[in-house]
Write a protein that holds these residues in place. Structure first.
Motif, PDB file in Angstrom:
ATOM      1  N   HIS A 127      38.584  44.126  37.395  1.00 13.14           N
ATOM      2  CA  HIS A 127      39.422  43.450  36.414  1.00 13.14           C
ATOM      3  C   HIS A 127      39.603  42.000  36.853  1.00 13.14           C
ATOM      4  O   HIS A 127      39.296  41.649  37.995  1.00 13.14           O
ATOM      5  CB  HIS A 127      40.761  44.161  36.212  1.00 13.14           C
ATOM      6  N   TYR A 128      40.072  41.174  35.942  1.00  6.81           N
ATOM      7  CA  TYR A 128      40.269  39.774  36.284  1.00  6.81           C
ATOM      8  C   TYR A 128      41.578  39.292  35.682  1.00  6.81           C
ATOM      9  O   TYR A 128      42.150  39.897  34.761  1.00  6.81           O
ATOM     10  CB  TYR A 128      39.106  38.907  35.775  1.00  6.81           C
ATOM     11  N   GLY A 129      42.080  38.195  36.219  1.00  5.77           N
ATOM     12  CA  GLY A 129      43.288  37.569  35.693  1.00  5.77           C
ATOM     13  C   GLY A 129      43.170  36.064  35.794  1.00  5.77           C
ATOM     14  O   GLY A 129      42.685  35.528  36.792  1.00  5.77           O
TER      15      GLY A 129
ATOM     16  N   GLY B  27      42.220  48.373  45.292  1.00  5.99           N
ATOM     17  CA  GLY B  27      41.618  47.179  44.724  1.00  5.99           C
ATOM     18  C   GLY B  27      41.537  46.090  45.788  1.00  5.99           C
ATOM     19  O   GLY B  27      42.516  45.852  46.507  1.00  5.99           O
ATOM     20  N   ILE B  28      40.384  45.457  45.916  1.00  6.26           N
ATOM     21  CA  ILE B  28      40.201  44.341  46.843  1.00  6.26           C
ATOM     22  C   ILE B  28      40.066  43.061  46.032  1.00  6.26           C
ATOM     23  O   ILE B  28      39.224  42.971  45.136  1.00  6.26           O
ATOM     24  CB  ILE B  28      38.953  44.531  47.724  1.00  6.26           C
ATOM     25  N   THR B  29      40.890  42.077  46.331  1.00 11.05           N
ATOM     26  CA  THR B  29      40.869  40.815  45.607  1.00 11.05           C
ATOM     27  C   THR B  29      39.778  39.897  46.149  1.00 11.05           C
ATOM     28  O   THR B  29      39.687  39.673  47.352  1.00 11.05           O
ATOM     29  CB  THR B  29      42.228  40.107  45.714  1.00 11.05           C
ATOM     30  N   LEU B  30      38.960  39.378  45.234  1.00 13.01           N
ATOM     31  CA  LEU B  30      37.943  38.379  45.572  1.00 13.01           C
ATOM     32  C   LEU B  30      38.097  37.223  44.592  1.00 13.01           C
ATOM     33  O   LEU B  30      37.844  37.382  43.398  1.00 13.01           O
ATOM     34  CB  LEU B  30      36.540  38.976  45.459  1.00 13.01           C
ATOM     35  N   THR B  31      38.504  36.095  45.082  1.00 14.95           N
ATOM     36  CA  THR B  31      38.722  34.930  44.235  1.00 14.95           C
ATOM     37  C   THR B  31      37.484  34.053  44.150  1.00 14.95           C
ATOM     38  O   THR B  31      37.208  33.432  43.124  1.00 14.95           O
ATOM     39  CB  THR B  31      39.895  34.096  44.775  1.00 14.95           C
TER      40      THR B  31
ATOM     41  N   THR C 195      37.934  49.119  43.624  1.00 12.66           N
ATOM     42  CA  THR C 195      37.601  48.181  42.567  1.00 12.66           C
ATOM     43  C   THR C 195      37.747  46.762  43.093  1.00 12.66           C
ATOM     44  O   THR C 195      38.315  46.545  44.165  1.00 12.66           O
ATOM     45  CB  THR C 195      38.525  48.366  41.348  1.00 12.66           C
ATOM     46  N   VAL C 196      37.232  45.802  42.330  1.00  9.03           N
ATOM     47  CA  VAL C 196      37.383  44.407  42.709  1.00  9.03           C
ATOM     48  C   VAL C 196      38.307  43.727  41.700  1.00  9.03           C
ATOM     49  O   VAL C 196      38.188  43.915  40.499  1.00  9.03           O
ATOM     50  CB  VAL C 196      36.021  43.684  42.779  1.00  9.03           C
ATOM     51  N   SER C 197      39.242  42.958  42.224  1.00 10.74           N
ATOM     52  CA  SER C 197      40.151  42.172  41.403  1.00 10.74           C
ATOM     53  C   SER C 197      39.759  40.702  41.525  1.00 10.74           C
ATOM     54  O   SER C 197      39.929  40.105  42.585  1.00 10.74           O
ATOM     55  CB  SER C 197      41.605  42.366  41.856  1.00 10.74           C
ATOM     56  N   ILE C 198      39.228  40.133  40.447  1.00  6.22           N
ATOM     57  CA  ILE C 198      38.863  38.711  40.455  1.00  6.22           C
ATOM     58  C   ILE C 198      40.070  37.961  39.912  1.00  6.22           C
ATOM     59  O   ILE C 198      40.218  37.744  38.707  1.00  6.22           O
ATOM     60  CB  ILE C 198      37.612  38.457  39.608  1.00  6.22           C
TER      61      ILE C 198
END
Length: 368
Positions: A268-270, A198-202, A237-240
């Motif tokens: 997914h997002y948080g 998973g790669i985080t993109l804020t 996947t992308v983690s927003i």
């Protein structure tokens, strides 16, 4: 994801005085940890230093695997080779864990780092225990396993080598491009359904990213990492996360579209979480970097947490409740469905696991 955040933070917030941004750092001050009895005198030291140095200390923890029973998480075990994170992401929910070390969740969290030099050896011992049963391990979920010091220490690389040797399934989440270094390990494992990334993109805003995540790769560079992983056959996947109301929430659909274009197959997002001292750390950042939006951000968080800035209950802490939270969830569902990113990923294969041998002499005699 295992940072201690089990206490609600419903104190009334007095907006802190504006502070001066510190070059290359996310936090703008060094508030006292909640377990310290006497007030700290560290803050003036940082105020006089434009770019505080990073100090690295050995972590003497006796175990490397951490187990959890959280219904919010898709895994029950994790490995974090580092405590603290030099990326300096001001919103990081792991910041309050530094208070257990007698340090500040502010600047200390990103300048006073701890590493486990024997983590790979510890992992081998724990995987070799007679009663151990394989299940996916999440690597680097509390603090980034590919933060800048990893380039020199190579702890994460050595952990991957143990997981590859034992054919143990695992998940990685990072915002660092350094993961591309290890594609020679990751790609063959992906072909055996043993790894997901998973790669985080804020945010896609390069300027905002530099202020929120000062030592992490920029958004465009992270998108190139997603593409590189995808082209190597590694499920990505992308983690927003976090979605910050009134600051980044408007980017939800554009982040998903950009990640899909780069090759992400899921998402997914948080919601922004502000446990313990993180409320003060993040509020001070808002007043320094986005003073015109500070009250709006905090007001929306209160709307999603029943009047408090944060609630720690499972099922609520990562999503919130109320009209704004429901709208955010609906937007995410519609966008991921439209982009074809709503299907679950194939499960990782636990049947391939083989416990490591601790006595290398057995191999010399052809032991089975």
């Amino acid at each position: 994801m295992n940072a201690p955040d089990d206490e609600p933070n419903d104190d009334a917030l007095a907006m802190p005085r504006p502070r001066t941004a510190i070059k290359g750092r996310g936090a703008v001050h060094n508030p006292q940890g909640r377990f310290e009895i006497q007030s700290s005198a560290r803050e003036p030291e940082f105020a006089e230093t434009e770019a505080p140095d990073t100090v690295l200390t050995v972590d003497h923890s006796r175990t490397v695997l951490t187990f959890n029973r959280s219904p919010d998480l898709p895994f029950d075990r994790s490995i974090n080779p580092y405590r603290g994170c030099e990326h300096g992401c001001v919103y990081c929910y792991a910041r309050p864990s530094h208070a257990f070390l007698g340090l500040s969740p502010g600047l200390d969290f990103e300048t006073r780092l701890f590493h486990k030099p024997d983590a790979p050896e510890q992992l081998r011992r724990e995987l070799a225990r007679p009663g151990y049963r394989a299940a996916p391990i999440a690597l680097g979920v509390n603090t980034d396993a590919y933060q800048p010091v990893e380039r020199r220490l190579r702890l994460t690389r050595r952990l991957l080598e143990v997981l590859a040797e034992t054919r143990h399934p695992f998940m990685l989440i990072t915002k660092a491009t350094l993961i591309e270094r290890d594609m020679d390990i990751l790609a063959p494992l992906a072909a055996e359904r043993l790894v997901q990334v998973g790669i985080t993109l804020t945010t896609l805003d390069e300027d905002l990213s530099r202020r929120l995540e000062p030592r992490a790769a920029g958004p465009k560079r992270r998108l190139r990492t997603i593409r590189a992983l995808h082209e190597a056959g590694i499920p990505v996947t992308v983690s927003i996360s976090p979605v910050i109301p009134a600051l980044t929430d408007h980017e939800l659909e554009s982040i998903l579209a950009a990640a899909r274009e780069a090759g992400a197959i899921g998402a997914h997002y948080g919601l922004l979480r502000l446990p313990h001292e993180l409320t003060e750390v993040f509020t001070a950042w808002l007043e320094t970097h986005a003073p015109g939006r500070a009250e709006h951000v905090l007001s929306l968080l209160r709307q999603m947490h029943g009047g408090a800035v944060y609630r720690a209950e499972f099922g609520v802490r990562r999503r919130g409740t109320g009209a704004f939270a429901d709208l955010l969830a609906q937007r995410f569902r519609i966008a991921t469905r439209r982009l074809g990113m709503d299907a679950p990923l194939p499960p990782l294969d636990t049947a391939r696991f083989r416990p490591p041998r601790l006595d290398a002499q057995l191999d010399l005699f052809g032991a089975p």
